[in-house]
Design a protein around this motif. Sequence first.
Motif, short mmCIF file in Angstrom:
data_model
loop_
_atom_site.label_atom_id
_atom_site.label_comp_id
_atom_site.label_asym_id
_atom_site.label_seq_id
_atom_site.Cartn_x
_atom_site.Cartn_y
_atom_site.Cartn_z
N HIS A 397 -17.33 53.55 21.98
CA HIS A 397 -17.04 53.63 20.68
C HIS A 397 -18.15 54.08 19.89
N THR A 398 -19.29 53.55 20.60
CA THR A 398 -20.85 54.00 19.93
C THR A 398 -21.03 55.51 20.17
N ARG A 399 -20.61 55.93 21.41
CA ARG A 399 -20.90 57.46 21.86
C ARG A 399 -19.94 58.38 20.79
N HIS A 400 -18.63 57.99 20.64
CA HIS A 400 -17.96 58.77 19.82
C HIS A 400 -18.34 58.97 18.38
N LYS A 401 -18.79 57.50 17.76
CA LYS A 401 -19.26 57.68 16.35
C LYS A 401 -20.30 58.69 16.14
N VAL A 402 -21.41 58.59 17.28
CA VAL A 402 -22.48 59.48 17.07
C VAL A 402 -22.01 60.87 17.34
N ASP A 469 -18.22 69.92 18.19
CA ASP A 469 -16.91 69.40 18.16
C ASP A 469 -16.04 69.31 19.32
N GLN A 470 -16.59 70.04 20.29
CA GLN A 470 -15.67 69.95 21.68
C GLN A 470 -16.06 68.63 22.24
N GLU A 471 -17.59 68.10 22.31
CA GLU A 471 -17.96 67.05 22.72
C GLU A 471 -17.35 65.86 22.18
N HIS A 472 -17.10 65.76 20.74
CA HIS A 472 -16.58 64.95 19.91
C HIS A 472 -15.12 64.71 20.53
N ARG A 473 -14.36 65.76 20.77
CA ARG A 473 -12.97 65.37 21.22
C ARG A 473 -12.88 64.97 22.51
#
Length: 874
Positions: A397-402, A469-473
């Motif tokens: 969850h934290t990695r996604h928010k970052v 953006d790809q990293e976020h997805r």
Amino acid sequence: MRIHRIKLENWRGIDAREIELDEGVTIIEGPNEIGKTTFVEAIRFLFRILDSSKAKDVKAIQPAGRDVGSRVEAEITTGDYRFTYAKVYNRNTETTLHVTAPVTEQFTGREAHEKATAMLEETMDLALWDALLVDQGKEVGQAKLNDSEGLSKSLDEVAGAGGTGYEESGLIAAAEAEYARYFTPTGLPRNRTSEETLRQAEAELESARQALSSIEQDVQEHERSAKDVSRLRELIPGLQANVEKHAAEWERVNSLKVQLEARQRDRADAAELLKSAQDDQHRRAGLSTEITDKDAKIRSLEEGLEPLTRLVDELKGRFDAAQLALDEEKVRKKTIGAALQRAAGDREHLERKETLRKEAARLDKLAALAKEKSAALETLASNRVDDARLELIREAHTRHKVAVGKRDMAATRVTVEADARLQLQVDERQVKLEPAGLEQLDIASETRICFPGVASVLIAPPKSAEDLDQEHRDLEKALDDLLADSGVAGYAEAVAANQARQSAERDLKAIKRQEKQLLEDEGLAEIEQRAEKLQTECEAYQETRPQQPELPASLSEAARRVDALRDELAQIEETFEGKETKLAEIRAERDAAILQLELAQQEKSGLAEARKQNQGRLEAARKGESDEALARRVSKREQELARIDEAIDQLRADLKKASPDATEAKYLNARQAHERACSELRDADKQLAVLADRLQQARANGRYEAFEAAGHEFETAAAAHREAIRRAAAAELLWETLSSHRDATRKAYVRPLKECIERLGEIVFGAGFEVDIDNDWKLVSRTLNGQSLPFDSLSVGAREQLGIITRLAAAQIVSKQGGVPLIIDDALGFSDPARLESMGAAIARAGQDCQILLMTCSPGRFSHVGNAALIKIQ
């Protein structure tokens, strides 16, 4: 030691800046590369390096392209000394020392350096200073405390140990500090680390060179100030709610104390009332016994009067009458004996029924526990979230928010302002705008904007934005997959599921404990068989027993009936024996009959009068309160006293569970945090207005300072790498020689350090927090709610929190001997909001005893340190 003020001039990227530190907690807040860490570097130079030094580290602090001296000045109190100490490096070098206490003195040059060094070594522990310091960018692990001479002295006083001598302790600390510069705790060389630092510094230098043309610094500062204002306005309601929450908890603790005192007073009153009722009962029982005794004596006298009034010639008739009476007594004796046997049978029957009732209740409770046990097992079987999985979800969850934040920062901002009604299409989405309407788009991937019938615009952001953006997805998919595999919809639901699992495990343990208590080393089948046997015996007795006399209503009534019949039978037997004896003595009594008659009449009269008085007193007492009412009053007082004792025990348990000391600390800290946030908001509003005015006049980019700082860091890293290679061999030999002589004195110090860590840890982790410390003063494990985990098995956030708590405890322990300031540069980045709040309370508590300096680039990270002073650097 306390540092009151630090002033820098021409030091790396700082032209001139001065800060004043609070006696307790000071927070220095500002963006990266603004110069926060420079203050720590300057203090280290001031304490250790001569102004004449030509080392590359010293040359690196001179601003690039400027032939000026770099000056540091600090105002310090240590022990009985207070002084202002200043040095100028590189250009126009000088050292000055102005001592204001205990006597005023002035020193310059080498003499000033030697005098300041002597005062510092006399009054503070430089080894502990280095051990407690948390450097920027490093994981906050365990503090190296075991060679601290100052901490050893403080622990000596608490533990009563002998301790290591000053010279030996200082030599070991110096040797260990030198060894640690070049080798890891496992003995591996640190040269690779210095090489990596050098490569990173070179990469950062190139990055800073390329960033000189980016957005102006004042614009960034204005954006940060605006975010500060927005963040503080959003934070303050939560802090206010937090104050109200902890105030309610503190009010509950006070309420429990008041309730406990009230119940203790009630108990004293109830005990007095019970004693009074029992005294009344005892007096009434005594009167009843005396009346019964006198009745028996009067009847005995009356029975003896009749033979004495007859003449000797009537003895035969009296004999016949006495014989008849004796026969009647035999009949009565037989009748009462049969009644006594029936009453005894009734009592045994009622005792079996009472046993049957208890066994039935016991079986009902076991059945209810079986249902609860089944429900708990079902919960555990269906729940896939435990502590380890929850930690995985939290990290994902934290990695996604970052990733979301990094993507948004790198996205291209496009603003469309309509002069007239306008319809456009953004990829597949339709947008309608009224005149003067705005549409802002943050574009992180290739996007097409179509103006129907007019034009079509294709916007392609930088490759880095598409990658982010790809990293976020990718991270979002990984998080969704982990949540789906765990059977939960989100992080909050995972926390709830983990708590449900823990609750079910606790319930299952409690149920098994209750089952064991109820079974009392018996099997369920054995209890059921006994209950069935009792039921059969009760039904059989009920069927065979005659309807008259009626079965007693209770076991106590049956017992009273048995006792009464037994007393009556005993009296009949006594009378029967008396009449037999009397029949044989009639002839012998004739001559003494007249005298005995007179004495008996007098005795009867006296007994009757005494009985009358006792009867009057008893009837008066019963008129005011019947025997049954008195018995109920005694029972009621006993029950009331038992209920009060149970309530007192519960209140004491509730009060202990509420952790009064920790609750008070959290409440006071929450209130101070709210007050500080309000003050910060006022300051932030003023700063925002100043920045807005400055942006109207000039737009300085601020990137050159970052470039200079990166260049200095590169030169410092290169010099450090070369120096490390030369000194490593000597440091290793010295450390290995000295370290074997210090271990024996450490064992006695573990207990006081452990207790101080646990007091602060209870504020963060709650009641039930314990730690295990080895003889090197390192944390071995943490115990929470009865569950122990090795320190290395804890999460990064928990290890960081325990590392900070250990440093706070050490700083508190040495504070009575003057202590050293605790400096923490950019920590607690892995702590969630709840832990940040409780850590804030622990830091605030430690700050009452020692000086703490917190540095952060994240506004609001230390908002919950209620008693802190804030310094914002722009």
